[in-house]
Design an enzyme around this catalytic site. Structure first.
Site, PDB file in Angstrom:
ATOM      1  N   SER A  57      37.453  79.043  53.180  1.00  0.00           N
ATOM      2  CA  SER A  57      38.245  78.775  51.759  1.00  0.00           C
ATOM      3  C   SER A  57      38.222  80.202  50.919  1.00  0.00           C
ATOM      4  O   SER A  57      37.070  80.800  50.944  1.00  0.00           O
ATOM      5  CB  SER A  57      37.682  77.832  51.266  1.00  0.00           C
ATOM      6  OG  SER A  57      38.046  76.578  51.902  1.00  0.00           O
ATOM      7  N   GLY A  58      39.215  80.564  50.224  1.00  0.00           N
ATOM      8  CA  GLY A  58      39.153  81.513  49.398  1.00  0.00           C
ATOM      9  C   GLY A  58      39.814  81.217  48.290  1.00  0.00           C
ATOM     10  O   GLY A  58      40.501  80.160  48.086  1.00  0.00           O
TER      11      GLY A  58
ATOM     12  N   ASP B 123      39.629  95.930  44.173  1.00  0.00           N
ATOM     13  CA  ASP B 123      38.939  94.514  44.491  1.00  0.00           C
ATOM     14  C   ASP B 123      37.840  94.958  45.438  1.00  0.00           C
ATOM     15  O   ASP B 123      37.319  94.263  46.319  1.00  0.00           O
ATOM     16  CB  ASP B 123      39.647  93.521  44.720  1.00  0.00           C
ATOM     17  CG  ASP B 123      38.824  92.204  44.539  1.00  0.00           C
ATOM     18  OD1 ASP B 123      37.614  92.184  43.827  1.00  0.00           O
ATOM     19  OD2 ASP B 123      38.900  91.089  45.315  1.00  0.00           O
TER      20      ASP B 123
ATOM     21  N   VAL C  55      41.702  80.494  54.965  1.00  0.00           N
ATOM     22  CA  VAL C  55      41.778  81.392  56.107  1.00  0.00           C
ATOM     23  C   VAL C  55      41.364  80.901  57.477  1.00  0.00           C
ATOM     24  O   VAL C  55      40.131  80.417  57.469  1.00  0.00           O
ATOM     25  CB  VAL C  55      40.901  82.516  55.852  1.00  0.00           C
ATOM     26  CG1 VAL C  55      41.246  83.620  57.072  1.00  0.00           C
ATOM     27  CG2 VAL C  55      41.423  83.511  54.658  1.00  0.00           C
TER      28      VAL C  55
ATOM     29  N   GLY D 149      43.477  80.599  49.061  1.00  0.00           N
ATOM     30  CA  GLY D 149      44.046  79.660  49.850  1.00  0.00           C
ATOM     31  C   GLY D 149      42.968  79.476  51.086  1.00  0.00           C
ATOM     32  O   GLY D 149      41.712  80.053  50.915  1.00  0.00           O
TER      33      GLY D 149
END
Length: 171
Positions: free
Chosen positions: A27-28, A143, A33, A31
């Site tokens: 989870s990220g 990022d 992966v 959403g």
């Protein structure tokens, strides 16, 4: 329309598009992966699926699609995780990416794999090659952090997660 779609959540053992066997789920912020085994190619692929928050916010979702387009435009470079394509899954665009099998830079630092000056310098130089490729294609990552630098088992770092990247032409 996709803005009103409910995102299907897959479980281990599910098959996506009759081709991708889900082996793991991460989870990220954007959403889930799904780490999948491509049944025909016999390789692992990571599939980024947007969450409902991303999908319902047209601005955020357009950013995800721009990420995918920009990522694909970078071409195949050994120090950038490959973005193969974007495909519709249940009418929702998903990003299909190279699976990198050695963890990320945060893992390597925690495991002490970067203490050797030669290893650290090699990773840094390769990372810079990936960044140079992105910059030459007009991308600013925005990022950079150890979690967004994947490393394969052979020690090749690969820049990933271009979700906040920005094109210099859009600046």
């Amino acid at each position: 329309m996709w803005e009103n779609k409910k995102i299907k959540v897959y479980n281990k053992g599910d098959v996506i598009l009759d081709t991708y066997l889900v082996e793991d789920i991460r989870s990220g912020a954007m959403g889930n992966v799904y780490i999948d085994d491509h049944k025909k190619w016999k390789i692992k692929v990571a599939i980024k699926a947007p969450n409902e928050k991303i999908l319902s916010d047209k601005g955020l979702f357009n950013r995800v699609l721009k990420e995918a387009d920009a990522w694909i435009d970078l071409g195949l470079h050994p120090n950038i995780a490959y973005c193969y394509y974007v495909r519709q899954v249940d009418e929702v665009p998903h990003i299909f990416i190279e699976y990198v099998n050695g963890g990320n830079l945060r893992d390597w630092i925690a495991d002490g794999k970067c203490y050797d000056l030669k290893v650290g310098l090699d990773l840094a130089i390769q990372f810079c090659h990936g960044m140079e490729q992105a910059h030459n294609h007009g991308m600013i990552h925005r990022d950079i952090k150890p979690d967004n630098i994947l490393i394969d088992k052979d020690g090749t770092p690969k820049l990933c997660d271009l979700g906040t990247a920005r094109s210099t032409s859009a600046a």
